[in-house]
Scaffold this motif. Structure first.
Motif, mmCIF file in Angstrom:
data_model
loop_
_atom_site.group_PDB
_atom_site.id
_atom_site.type_symbol
_atom_site.label_atom_id
_atom_site.label_comp_id
_atom_site.label_asym_id
_atom_site.label_seq_id
_atom_site.Cartn_x
_atom_site.Cartn_y
_atom_site.Cartn_z
ATOM 1 N N GLY A 134 25.842 -4.316 -0.801
ATOM 2 C CA GLY A 134 24.663 -4.766 -1.532
ATOM 3 C C GLY A 134 23.527 -3.773 -1.428
ATOM 4 N N CYS A 135 22.311 -4.242 -1.747
ATOM 5 C CA CYS A 135 21.148 -3.364 -1.691
ATOM 6 C C CYS A 135 19.896 -4.200 -1.448
ATOM 7 N N ILE A 136 19.050 -3.715 -0.554
ATOM 8 C CA ILE A 136 17.747 -4.321 -0.305
ATOM 9 C C ILE A 136 16.685 -3.398 -0.891
ATOM 10 N N ILE A 137 15.814 -3.967 -1.692
ATOM 11 C CA ILE A 137 14.743 -3.205 -2.335
ATOM 12 C C ILE A 137 13.424 -3.753 -1.797
ATOM 13 N N ARG A 138 12.606 -2.862 -1.217
ATOM 14 C CA ARG A 138 11.392 -3.309 -0.537
ATOM 15 C C ARG A 138 10.292 -2.264 -0.652
ATOM 16 N N PRO A 139 9.027 -2.654 -0.461
ATOM 17 C CA PRO A 139 7.954 -1.661 -0.460
ATOM 18 C C PRO A 139 8.103 -0.679 0.689
ATOM 19 N N ALA A 140 7.671 0.538 0.475
ATOM 20 C CA ALA A 140 7.791 1.561 1.519
ATOM 21 C C ALA A 140 6.893 1.249 2.708
ATOM 22 N N THR A 141 5.779 0.574 2.440
ATOM 23 C CA THR A 141 4.855 0.257 3.525
ATOM 24 C C THR A 141 4.632 -1.250 3.605
ATOM 25 N N SER A 142 5.144 -1.870 4.647
ATOM 26 C CA SER A 142 4.921 -3.283 4.941
ATOM 27 C C SER A 142 5.309 -3.521 6.389
ATOM 28 N N ALA A 143 4.321 -3.735 7.239
ATOM 29 C CA ALA A 143 4.595 -3.934 8.663
ATOM 30 C C ALA A 143 5.459 -5.165 8.891
ATOM 31 N N ALA A 144 5.203 -6.230 8.131
ATOM 32 C CA ALA A 144 5.976 -7.461 8.307
ATOM 33 C C ALA A 144 7.445 -7.237 7.946
ATOM 34 N N LEU A 145 7.699 -6.524 6.838
ATOM 35 C CA LEU A 145 9.084 -6.248 6.456
ATOM 36 C C LEU A 145 9.730 -5.246 7.405
ATOM 37 N N ASP A 146 8.945 -4.350 7.973
ATOM 38 C CA ASP A 146 9.471 -3.454 9.014
ATOM 39 C C ASP A 146 10.035 -4.274 10.171
#
Length: 460
Positions: A216-228
């Protein structure tokens, strides 16, 4: 089978009802206060609706009861279902078991932008000639409906909500969807009525990450502390990032965000030249383009689709212009969404025009006052702010807008009388102004009240 849906007029459950009927099932449903627009949409599809949750509905003889998260213990129909040991399930679980299995699921999660990004993604499939099934928490004019299912379609776009599933399943809805392509658009604290902290929401997002396959693939913002922090708990799928510093970037060609070059890994792929405003919508577009590419649609086809995209209802939707005063409707109800919506409108109309923000803090989180302190800064782009706060009933605020929004000074009007608010707005509005109404509810039909008031004022 015959399914009876409890809480059928909610956006998700109403969409699920349309999907169930398209899949060949007999569908009936009930809700407290059967209300449009969903009730009208369902009745047009021949779905029988019952007012309330009386236990007598068991006489319909349904094979399965699908329970919405509006239903809690003590509900008469639910109590009768439990007493008689009748089969029941949640909406997300039913969808997973009977519809999503065998589909390439593209799930769009995040605190903000889910409906808009999901609509963009579904429209990309349509425009590219590969229609997808979908279930979205709003209606885009291009798609005409909020849900669609045709068994021959192989892809399913779903708005992946982090709200809880049902009274008997407190996991987020999205853990049931098992996506192959997942957009994690952003992550902030919200839903203070069910989540004690941002960390609790991050845990649910990691449960979602755990269901995505290695192919699969996860697409996310390059900068997000919470997603980090979410990804740091473990990730088994490739990741593509968007935004500044990401794989996918939008290089602006105009200040309002309506023209930009789409760049992937440093390579220009084409120019987005569309009707949407604001950098937040550029980010939504990047996420949708990346997800579509993972599902086999070329970047150029996606850009072409978005250049023809008409937007989503209640997302900076122009409701009318009277004597030079424009009135917009927007769903924004979280401080970040309010700020980005105002920024998008400001970029579109310029700094010379006045923006009059009319807000109703109506979500459970905003009524509790959890983020009220962030509102003055969120409203910085507005020239004047009008805040409605009910003092009694279900929509009563647990905080005083006059005190919390005091930093706005003379730019603030607040009160609990809807008619007085509308009169105050109409009194100060002048040609060239832009009135931006923000609420996640109907706001007492204030949009039309304002348009009528502005018209009446001009005739006297």
């Amino acid at each position: 089978m015959h399914v009876h849906i409890l809480g059928i007029c909610g956006t998700f459950m109403g969409g699920l009802a349309l999907i169930a009927r398209s899949a060949g099932h007999t569908v009936t449903g009930c809700d407290a206060g059967v209300y449009p627009p969903m009730s009208t949409q369902l009745q047009e599809q021949g779905i029988e609706l019952t007012e309330g949750f009386d236990a007598s509905q068991l006489a319909l003889g349904a094979d399965l009861y699908i329970v919405g998260n509006v239903v809690s213990r003590g509900n008469p129909l639910m109590e009768a279902i439990l007493d008689r040991n009748l089969p029941y399930t949640s909406g997300p679980q039913w969808l997973a078991d009977h519809v999503l299995r065998g589909q390439h699921v593209l799930a769009v999660a995040g605190t903000h932008g889910k409906t808009t990004t999901s609509s963009m993604l579904a429209w990309i499939f349509d425009h590219a000639g590969h229609p997808a099934n979908f279930l979205i928490g709003g209606v885009a004019p291009d798609l005409q409906v909020s849900a669609r299912f045709q068994p021959g379609h192989t892809h399913f776009v779903i708005e992946a909500d982090e709200y809880d599933t049902a009274f008997f399943d407190k996991r987020s809805k999205f853990v049931h969807y098992h996506p192959r392509t997942a957009i994690l658009n952003n992550l902030e604290f919200d839903h203070a009525d069910i989540f004690p902290s941002l960390a609790a929401i991050e845990t649910q997002f990691h449960h979602l990450v755990r269901t995505i396959p290695a192919s699969g693939c996860i697409i996310r913002p390059a900068t997000s502390a919470a997603l980090d922090r979410v990804i740091a708990q473990g990730c088994w799928s490739p990741i593509e990032t968007f935004g500044p510093g990401g794989h996918w970037q939008a290089r602006p060609l105009t200040d309002d965000g309506q023209r930009c070059d789409i760049v992937f890994d440093g390579q220009r792929e084409g120019t987005l030249d569309w009707a949407m405003a604001g950098t937040h919508n550029q980010s939504n577009a990047l996420a949708a383009i990346a997800a579509a590419r993972h599902a086999g649609i070329s970047v150029q086809d996606s850009i072409s689709a978005l250049n023809a995209f008409q937007g989503v209802r209640r997302r900076l939707e122009l409701r009318g212009t009277v004597n030079g005063v424009a009135v917009y409707d927007d769903f924004a109800h979280h401080p970040t969404a309010i700020a980005t919506t105002l920024d998008g409108l400001r970029r579109r109309v310029g700094h010379a025009a006045r923006i009059l923000a009319v807000i109703e803090p109506r979500s459970n989180t905003m009524k509790l006052g959890t983020m009220a302190a962030q509102l003055p800064a969120a409203l910085a782009d507005a020239d004047l702010t009008f805040c409605y706060g009910a003092t009694h009933g279900k929509q009563a605020l647990g905080w005083d807008p006059a005190k919390v929004l005091a930093p706005l000074g003379e730019r603030l009007w607040s009160g609990s009388d809807l008619q007085a608010l509308a009169q105050a707005v109409c009194r100060v509005a002048r040609p060239g102004d832009h009135i931006l109404v923000m609420s996640n509810g109907s706001f007492g039909g204030i949009h039309q009240t304002l348009l009528d008031g502005l018209a009446h004022r001009q005739t006297h």
